[in-house]
Motif scaffolding. Structure first.
Motif, PDB file in Angstrom:
ATOM      1  N   LEU A  56       3.839   4.545  -5.672  1.00  0.00           N
ATOM      2  CA  LEU A  56       3.335   5.540  -4.749  1.00  0.00           C
ATOM      3  C   LEU A  56       3.180   6.890  -5.422  1.00  0.00           C
ATOM      4  CD1 LEU A  56       5.992   6.964  -2.399  1.00  0.00           C
ATOM      5  CD2 LEU A  56       6.595   5.086  -3.881  1.00  0.00           C
ATOM      6  N   GLN A  57       2.235   7.644  -4.897  1.00  0.00           N
ATOM      7  CA  GLN A  57       1.959   8.977  -5.410  1.00  0.00           C
ATOM      8  C   GLN A  57       1.527   9.866  -4.255  1.00  0.00           C
ATOM      9  OE1 GLN A  57      -0.513   9.121  -8.843  1.00  0.00           O
ATOM     10  NE2 GLN A  57      -0.542  11.332  -8.912  1.00  0.00           N
ATOM     11  N   LEU A  58       2.064  11.072  -4.220  1.00  0.00           N
ATOM     12  CA  LEU A  58       1.669  12.046  -3.205  1.00  0.00           C
ATOM     13  C   LEU A  58       0.240  12.496  -3.454  1.00  0.00           C
ATOM     14  CD1 LEU A  58       4.844  14.246  -2.885  1.00  0.00           C
ATOM     15  CD2 LEU A  58       3.514  13.389  -0.971  1.00  0.00           C
ATOM     16  N   ILE A  59      -0.553  12.549  -2.398  1.00  0.00           N
ATOM     17  CA  ILE A  59      -1.915  13.045  -2.498  1.00  0.00           C
ATOM     18  C   ILE A  59      -1.923  14.515  -2.079  1.00  0.00           C
ATOM     19  CG2 ILE A  59      -4.247  12.855  -1.557  1.00  0.00           C
ATOM     20  CD1 ILE A  59      -3.660   9.853  -1.248  1.00  0.00           C
ATOM     21  N   GLY A  60      -1.174  14.818  -1.085  1.00  0.00           N
ATOM     22  CA  GLY A  60      -1.018  16.183  -0.590  1.00  0.00           C
ATOM     23  C   GLY A  60       0.351  16.281   0.040  1.00  0.00           C
ATOM     24  N   THR A  61       0.608  17.374   0.711  1.00  0.00           N
ATOM     25  CA  THR A  61       1.929  17.533   1.314  1.00  0.00           C
ATOM     26  C   THR A  61       2.168  16.562   2.466  1.00  0.00           C
ATOM     27  OG1 THR A  61       1.075  19.280   2.733  1.00  0.00           O
ATOM     28  CG2 THR A  61       2.123  19.954   0.680  1.00  0.00           C
ATOM     29  N   LYS A  62       1.098  16.024   3.035  1.00  0.00           N
ATOM     30  CA  LYS A  62       1.254  15.139   4.192  1.00  0.00           C
ATOM     31  C   LYS A  62       0.601  13.777   4.011  1.00  0.00           C
ATOM     32  CE  LYS A  62       1.788  18.890   7.398  1.00  0.00           C
ATOM     33  NZ  LYS A  62       1.463  19.424   8.702  1.00  0.00           N
ATOM     34  N   MET A  63       0.251  13.418   2.781  1.00  0.00           N
ATOM     35  CA  MET A  63      -0.393  12.135   2.557  1.00  0.00           C
ATOM     36  C   MET A  63       0.126  11.502   1.266  1.00  0.00           C
ATOM     37  SD  MET A  63      -4.428  10.999   2.363  1.00  0.00           S
ATOM     38  CE  MET A  63      -4.954  12.504   3.065  1.00  0.00           C
ATOM     39  N   THR A  64       0.435  10.222   1.351  1.00  0.00           N
ATOM     40  CA  THR A  64       0.934   9.470   0.202  1.00  0.00           C
ATOM     41  C   THR A  64       0.108   8.210   0.047  1.00  0.00           C
ATOM     42  OG1 THR A  64       3.172  10.256   0.658  1.00  0.00           O
ATOM     43  CG2 THR A  64       2.972   8.356  -0.790  1.00  0.00           C
ATOM     44  N   PHE A  65      -0.250   7.905  -1.190  1.00  0.00           N
ATOM     45  CA  PHE A  65      -0.980   6.672  -1.496  1.00  0.00           C
ATOM     46  C   PHE A  65       0.032   5.678  -2.042  1.00  0.00           C
ATOM     47  CE2 PHE A  65      -3.582   3.995  -4.334  1.00  0.00           C
ATOM     48  CZ  PHE A  65      -4.483   3.513  -3.401  1.00  0.00           C
ATOM     49  N   LEU A  66       0.082   4.476  -1.465  1.00  0.00           N
ATOM     50  CA  LEU A  66       1.063   3.478  -1.856  1.00  0.00           C
ATOM     51  C   LEU A  66       0.382   2.140  -2.084  1.00  0.00           C
ATOM     52  CD1 LEU A  66       4.585   3.070  -0.708  1.00  0.00           C
ATOM     53  CD2 LEU A  66       3.108   1.126  -0.287  1.00  0.00           C
ATOM     54  N   VAL A  67       0.761   1.476  -3.165  1.00  0.00           N
ATOM     55  CA  VAL A  67       0.245   0.138  -3.483  1.00  0.00           C
ATOM     56  C   VAL A  67       1.435  -0.790  -3.620  1.00  0.00           C
ATOM     57  CG1 VAL A  67      -1.034  -1.241  -5.161  1.00  0.00           C
ATOM     58  CG2 VAL A  67      -1.743   1.108  -4.698  1.00  0.00           C
ATOM     59  N   MET A  68       1.334  -1.981  -2.992  1.00  0.00           N
ATOM     60  CA  MET A  68       2.416  -2.963  -3.048  1.00  0.00           C
ATOM     61  C   MET A  68       1.935  -4.241  -3.726  1.00  0.00           C
ATOM     62  SD  MET A  68       4.036  -2.753   0.784  1.00  0.00           S
ATOM     63  CE  MET A  68       2.717  -3.673   1.523  1.00  0.00           C
ATOM     64  N   PHE A  69       2.851  -4.839  -4.485  1.00  0.00           N
ATOM     65  CA  PHE A  69       2.595  -6.147  -5.083  1.00  0.00           C
ATOM     66  C   PHE A  69       3.699  -7.076  -4.604  1.00  0.00           C
ATOM     67  CE2 PHE A  69       0.563  -3.229  -8.007  1.00  0.00           C
ATOM     68  CZ  PHE A  69      -0.649  -3.847  -8.238  1.00  0.00           C
ATOM     69  N   GLU A  70       3.322  -8.021  -3.770  1.00  0.00           N
ATOM     70  CA  GLU A  70       4.284  -8.985  -3.253  1.00  0.00           C
ATOM     71  C   GLU A  70       4.418 -10.158  -4.205  1.00  0.00           C
ATOM     72  OE1 GLU A  70       5.155  -9.750   1.385  1.00  0.00           O
ATOM     73  OE2 GLU A  70       3.222 -10.373   0.664  1.00  0.00           O
ATOM     74  N   GLY A  71       5.651 -10.646  -4.335  1.00  0.00           N
ATOM     75  CA  GLY A  71       5.888 -11.847  -5.119  1.00  0.00           C
ATOM     76  C   GLY A  71       5.865 -11.636  -6.611  1.00  0.00           C
ATOM     77  N   ALA A  72       5.872 -10.393  -7.056  1.00  0.00           N
ATOM     78  CA  ALA A  72       5.840 -10.140  -8.490  1.00  0.00           C
ATOM     79  C   ALA A  72       6.508  -8.806  -8.792  1.00  0.00           C
ATOM     80  CB  ALA A  72       4.405 -10.108  -8.999  1.00  0.00           C
ATOM     81  N   ARG A  73       7.220  -8.783  -9.885  1.00  0.00           N
ATOM     82  CA  ARG A  73       7.807  -7.528 -10.343  1.00  0.00           C
ATOM     83  C   ARG A  73       6.862  -6.941 -11.379  1.00  0.00           C
ATOM     84  NH1 ARG A  73      13.935  -6.347 -11.215  1.00  0.00           N
ATOM     85  NH2 ARG A  73      13.745  -4.119 -11.604  1.00  0.00           N
ATOM     86  N   ARG A  74       6.375  -5.754 -11.106  1.00  0.00           N
ATOM     87  CA  ARG A  74       5.465  -5.069 -12.027  1.00  0.00           C
ATOM     88  C   ARG A  74       6.207  -3.957 -12.738  1.00  0.00           C
ATOM     89  NH1 ARG A  74      -0.100  -6.905 -11.419  1.00  0.00           N
ATOM     90  NH2 ARG A  74       0.166  -8.550  -9.895  1.00  0.00           N
ATOM     91  N   LYS A  75       5.885  -3.751 -13.994  1.00  0.00           N
ATOM     92  CA  LYS A  75       6.528  -2.694 -14.767  1.00  0.00           C
ATOM     93  C   LYS A  75       5.973  -1.341 -14.377  1.00  0.00           C
ATOM     94  CE  LYS A  75       7.574  -5.596 -18.704  1.00  0.00           C
ATOM     95  NZ  LYS A  75       7.441  -5.815 -20.125  1.00  0.00           N
ATOM     96  N   ALA A  76       6.813  -0.312 -14.512  1.00  0.00           N
ATOM     97  CA  ALA A  76       6.416   1.053 -14.149  1.00  0.00           C
ATOM     98  C   ALA A  76       5.246   1.535 -15.004  1.00  0.00           C
ATOM     99  CB  ALA A  76       7.595   2.002 -14.284  1.00  0.00           C
ATOM    100  N   GLY A  77       5.171   1.095 -16.238  1.00  0.00           N
ATOM    101  CA  GLY A  77       4.117   1.554 -17.136  1.00  0.00           C
ATOM    102  C   GLY A  77       2.874   0.682 -17.136  1.00  0.00           C
ATOM    103  N   ASN A  78       2.649  -0.085 -16.087  1.00  0.00           N
ATOM    104  CA  ASN A  78       1.490  -0.963 -16.003  1.00  0.00           C
ATOM    105  C   ASN A  78       0.215  -0.125 -16.023  1.00  0.00           C
ATOM    106  OD1 ASN A  78      -0.660  -2.600 -14.925  1.00  0.00           O
ATOM    107  ND2 ASN A  78       0.898  -4.052 -14.253  1.00  0.00           N
ATOM    108  N   GLY A  79      -0.524  -0.182 -17.130  1.00  0.00           N
ATOM    109  CA  GLY A  79      -1.690   0.671 -17.336  1.00  0.00           C
ATOM    110  C   GLY A  79      -2.779   0.513 -16.302  1.00  0.00           C
ATOM    111  N   ALA A  80      -3.090  -0.712 -15.908  1.00  0.00           N
ATOM    112  CA  ALA A  80      -4.166  -0.939 -14.944  1.00  0.00           C
ATOM    113  C   ALA A  80      -3.807  -0.343 -13.580  1.00  0.00           C
ATOM    114  CB  ALA A  80      -4.458  -2.429 -14.810  1.00  0.00           C
TER     115      ALA A  80
END
Length: 106
Positions: A56-80
């Protein structure tokens, strides 16, 4: 402030609301860091009980963009994933347009 949370329905046609407590907690923590003056651009969290990775990343003070991956552990440094989130957040902030509108430095 309305909450917008979109997740594809499961095979029974029902929403997977089991993610909502984790999503709400991550968004709250992200905003708390922002209000404390901590500059955290992209956050990463793995929830073992749900076997889900959240970015997740804040877009503004009142909006956050979040992406979820179910069933898999993804690394923090995943370039894509990082590039995709950066692109979407920059687009939502209109940063490319603002950059193009700046006068050239002489």
């Amino acid at each position: 402030m309305p909450d917008v949370f979109c997740f594809p329905p499961d095979s029974n046609g029902e929403m997977k609301l089991r993610h909502w407590p984790t999503v709400a907690s991550l968004i709250w923590e992200s905003r708390r860091h922002h209000m404390a003056g901590l500059n955290v651009s992209l956050q990463h969290h793995f929830e073992p009980k749900l076997n889900t990775t959240y970015f997740l990343q804040l877009i503004g003070t009142k909006m956050t963009f979040l992406v979820m991956f179910e069933g898999a552990r993804r690394k923090a440094g995943n370039g894509a994933v990082t590039r995709f989130i950066s692109f979407v957040v920059e687009s939502l902030n209109c940063q490319n347009i603002i950059t193009m509108m700046k006068p050239p430095l002489d």
